[in-house]
Design a protein around this motif. Structure first.
Motif, mmCIF file in Angstrom:
data_model
loop_
_atom_site.group_PDB
_atom_site.id
_atom_site.type_symbol
_atom_site.label_atom_id
_atom_site.label_comp_id
_atom_site.label_asym_id
_atom_site.label_seq_id
_atom_site.Cartn_x
_atom_site.Cartn_y
_atom_site.Cartn_z
ATOM 1 N N GLY A 1 0.809 -1.211 0.000
ATOM 2 C CA GLY A 1 0.000 0.000 0.000
ATOM 3 C C GLY A 1 0.840 1.258 0.000
ATOM 4 O O GLY A 1 0.578 2.204 -0.759
ATOM 5 N N ALA A 2 1.861 1.282 0.846
ATOM 6 C CA ALA A 2 2.750 2.442 0.896
ATOM 7 C C ALA A 2 3.494 2.607 -0.425
ATOM 8 O O ALA A 2 3.659 3.726 -0.924
ATOM 9 C CB ALA A 2 3.741 2.297 2.054
ATOM 10 N N ALA A 3 3.942 1.494 -0.997
ATOM 11 C CA ALA A 3 4.654 1.551 -2.282
ATOM 12 C C ALA A 3 3.744 2.097 -3.379
ATOM 13 O O ALA A 3 4.185 2.878 -4.233
ATOM 14 C CB ALA A 3 5.176 0.165 -2.661
ATOM 15 N N ILE A 4 2.466 1.697 -3.370
ATOM 16 C CA ILE A 4 1.512 2.203 -4.355
ATOM 17 C C ILE A 4 1.336 3.707 -4.186
ATOM 18 O O ILE A 4 1.385 4.475 -5.158
ATOM 19 C CB ILE A 4 0.153 1.488 -4.211
ATOM 20 N N CYS A 5 1.120 4.145 -2.957
ATOM 21 C CA CYS A 5 0.935 5.575 -2.692
ATOM 22 C C CYS A 5 2.125 6.382 -3.185
ATOM 23 O O CYS A 5 1.966 7.415 -3.861
ATOM 24 C CB CYS A 5 0.733 5.814 -1.202
ATOM 25 N N GLU A 6 3.317 5.933 -2.858
ATOM 26 C CA GLU A 6 4.525 6.679 -3.220
ATOM 27 C C GLU A 6 4.733 6.690 -4.732
ATOM 28 O O GLU A 6 5.057 7.724 -5.324
ATOM 29 C CB GLU A 6 5.726 6.069 -2.502
ATOM 30 N N ALA A 7 4.517 5.540 -5.376
ATOM 31 C CA ALA A 7 4.739 5.452 -6.823
ATOM 32 C C ALA A 7 3.754 6.325 -7.589
ATOM 33 O O ALA A 7 4.137 7.034 -8.534
ATOM 34 C CB ALA A 7 4.631 4.001 -7.278
ATOM 35 N N LEU A 8 2.485 6.296 -7.209
ATOM 36 C CA LEU A 8 1.480 7.077 -7.923
ATOM 37 C C LEU A 8 1.630 8.571 -7.644
ATOM 38 O O LEU A 8 1.399 9.397 -8.531
ATOM 39 C CB LEU A 8 0.080 6.593 -7.561
ATOM 40 N N ALA A 9 2.051 8.918 -6.429
ATOM 41 C CA ALA A 9 2.296 10.327 -6.116
ATOM 42 C C ALA A 9 3.432 10.881 -6.962
ATOM 43 O O ALA A 9 3.374 12.027 -7.436
ATOM 44 C CB ALA A 9 2.610 10.488 -4.628
ATOM 45 N N GLN A 10 4.472 10.083 -7.161
ATOM 46 C CA GLN A 10 5.599 10.522 -7.983
ATOM 47 C C GLN A 10 5.191 10.752 -9.430
ATOM 48 O O GLN A 10 5.861 11.484 -10.157
ATOM 49 C CB GLN A 10 6.731 9.496 -7.903
ATOM 50 N N GLU A 11 4.077 10.141 -9.836
ATOM 51 C CA GLU A 11 3.562 10.342 -11.195
ATOM 52 C C GLU A 11 2.571 11.509 -11.261
ATOM 53 O O GLU A 11 1.940 11.732 -12.290
ATOM 54 C CB GLU A 11 2.889 9.069 -11.696
ATOM 55 N N VAL B 1 3.188 7.868 5.844
ATOM 56 C CA VAL B 1 3.284 7.771 4.386
ATOM 57 C C VAL B 1 2.876 9.095 3.739
ATOM 58 O O VAL B 1 3.546 9.593 2.828
ATOM 59 C CB VAL B 1 2.414 6.616 3.854
ATOM 60 N N ALA B 2 1.781 9.682 4.218
ATOM 61 C CA ALA B 2 1.325 10.956 3.654
ATOM 62 C C ALA B 2 2.370 12.051 3.863
ATOM 63 O O ALA B 2 2.618 12.870 2.967
ATOM 64 C CB ALA B 2 -0.005 11.355 4.275
ATOM 65 N N ASP B 3 2.990 12.069 5.039
ATOM 66 C CA ASP B 3 4.023 13.083 5.317
ATOM 67 C C ASP B 3 5.229 12.910 4.399
ATOM 68 O O ASP B 3 5.784 13.895 3.887
ATOM 69 C CB ASP B 3 4.472 12.998 6.775
ATOM 70 N N GLU B 4 5.639 11.658 4.183
ATOM 71 C CA GLU B 4 6.783 11.413 3.302
ATOM 72 C C GLU B 4 6.484 11.877 1.882
ATOM 73 O O GLU B 4 7.351 12.442 1.202
ATOM 74 C CB GLU B 4 7.146 9.928 3.327
ATOM 75 N N ILE B 5 5.258 11.641 1.425
ATOM 76 C CA ILE B 5 4.870 12.087 0.084
ATOM 77 C C ILE B 5 4.874 13.609 0.017
ATOM 78 O O ILE B 5 5.382 14.204 -0.941
ATOM 79 C CB ILE B 5 3.479 11.523 -0.271
ATOM 80 N N THR B 6 4.346 14.251 1.042
ATOM 81 C CA THR B 6 4.291 15.710 1.079
ATOM 82 C C THR B 6 5.686 16.322 1.127
ATOM 83 O O THR B 6 5.982 17.288 0.408
ATOM 84 C CB THR B 6 3.469 16.183 2.289
ATOM 85 N N PHE B 7 6.546 15.742 1.956
ATOM 86 C CA PHE B 7 7.923 16.233 2.046
ATOM 87 C C PHE B 7 8.656 16.084 0.721
ATOM 88 O O PHE B 7 9.585 16.833 0.417
ATOM 89 C CB PHE B 7 8.690 15.498 3.152
ATOM 90 N N GLY B 8 8.232 15.120 -0.080
ATOM 91 C CA GLY B 8 8.838 14.910 -1.394
ATOM 92 C C GLY B 8 8.301 15.842 -2.467
ATOM 93 O O GLY B 8 8.669 15.726 -3.636
ATOM 94 N N GLY B 9 7.418 16.746 -2.060
ATOM 95 C CA GLY B 9 6.908 17.731 -3.004
ATOM 96 C C GLY B 9 5.627 17.333 -3.710
ATOM 97 O O GLY B 9 5.215 17.990 -4.671
ATOM 98 N N HIS B 10 4.979 16.266 -3.225
ATOM 99 C CA HIS B 10 3.746 15.807 -3.855
ATOM 100 C C HIS B 10 2.575 15.996 -2.894
ATOM 101 O O HIS B 10 2.740 16.547 -1.811
ATOM 102 C CB HIS B 10 3.902 14.359 -4.298
ATOM 103 N N THR B 11 1.395 15.524 -3.262
ATOM 104 C CA THR B 11 0.178 15.805 -2.499
ATOM 105 C C THR B 11 -0.431 14.524 -1.940
ATOM 106 O O THR B 11 -0.640 13.568 -2.683
ATOM 107 C CB THR B 11 -0.859 16.517 -3.391
#
Length: 244
Positions: free
Chosen positions: A24-34, A51-61
């Protein structure tokens, strides 16, 4: 919308159940990067938030949501939050799943009902209530398993839930395609995730695949043109021992 727009996820709002760890985390991160905007739904608030914080810190939503896929009120409240935050919903990834590894003689009926509630009734409820919010051209992706293609000992309820999930997937594909809603099953072989490794620490990790590879397959399924749907796809590690 041109072909390029179909081939990327920019701006799409995607809800992922069981998004707090593992696949689940891998899906979230991969799709956010797209470029997708991710609703990280999990029964565990802290893992979803991480997971949400890591995505946000990476510049995504991303937005963390508490969702118990066995509880209709929890599901509808989570959807209300998604719509309030993002305004719409484009795709649902039914990824949340559990297992009880035990022989049928030792299995309690409570174990059976708990696994079925999460792995089969959960995707039914999440899909049912999600249809009220899915945009035209929306997509439901159910994460199945090679356990839906063959069987091994001491996993009767897991097999039953995943075979049932395949039946649900194809039934919804048939029912919803006329409305322009796509429904797909991704049959994943063994992965290097806590789902397996926490229960079977002696597993040879070389026989398993990186969950990022399965997430990449989900991105492929989500980026087909409107005239095309992938009802079912299997993604296995090269050394897969459970199929065939």
């Amino acid at each position: 919308m041109d072909a390029y727009e179909y081939e990327n996820l920019s701006g799409r709002v995607i809800l992922v159940t069981g998004g707090g760890r593992g696949l689940g985390a891998a899906i979230c991160e991969a799709l956010a990067q797209e470029g997708a905007q991710i609703a990280v739904a999990d029964i565990n608030k802290s893992t979803a938030s991480k997971v949400a914080d890591e995505i946000t810190f990476g510049g995504h939503t991303a937005e963390a949501l508490v969702m118990d896929v066995t509880d209709e009120r929890s599901i509808t409240k989570a959807y209300d939050r998604v719509v309030n935050r993002f305004g719409h919903l484009d795709a649902i990834i039914n990824n949340a799943g559990i297992d009880v590894t035990i022989g049928i003689r030792e299995m309690e009926s409570s174990d059976w009902h708990r696994v079925i509630a999460t792995n089969l009734t959960g995707p039914f409820l999440v899909s049912k209530h999600g249809l009220a919010h899915l945009c035209s051209g929306g997509h439901i992706v159910n994460i199945a398993s090679t356990a839906a293609r063959r069987a091994w000992p001491n996993a009767s309820v897991y097999h039953a839930s995943k075979w049932g999930l395949m039946g649900l997937t194809h039934a919804l594909h048939s029912e919803l395609r006329g409305e322009g809603i796509k429904v797909s099953a991704v049959i994943a072989g063994g992965m290097r995730t806590p789902f397996l490794l926490d229960r079977f620490p002696d597993l040879d990790v070389q026989l398993l695949q990186d969950p990022k590879n399965v997430a990449r397959t989900i991105k492929f399924v989500l980026t087909q043109p409107p005239e095309t749907v992938i009802p079912e796809i299997m993604v296995l590690p090269m050394k897969e021992t459970s199929w065939p």
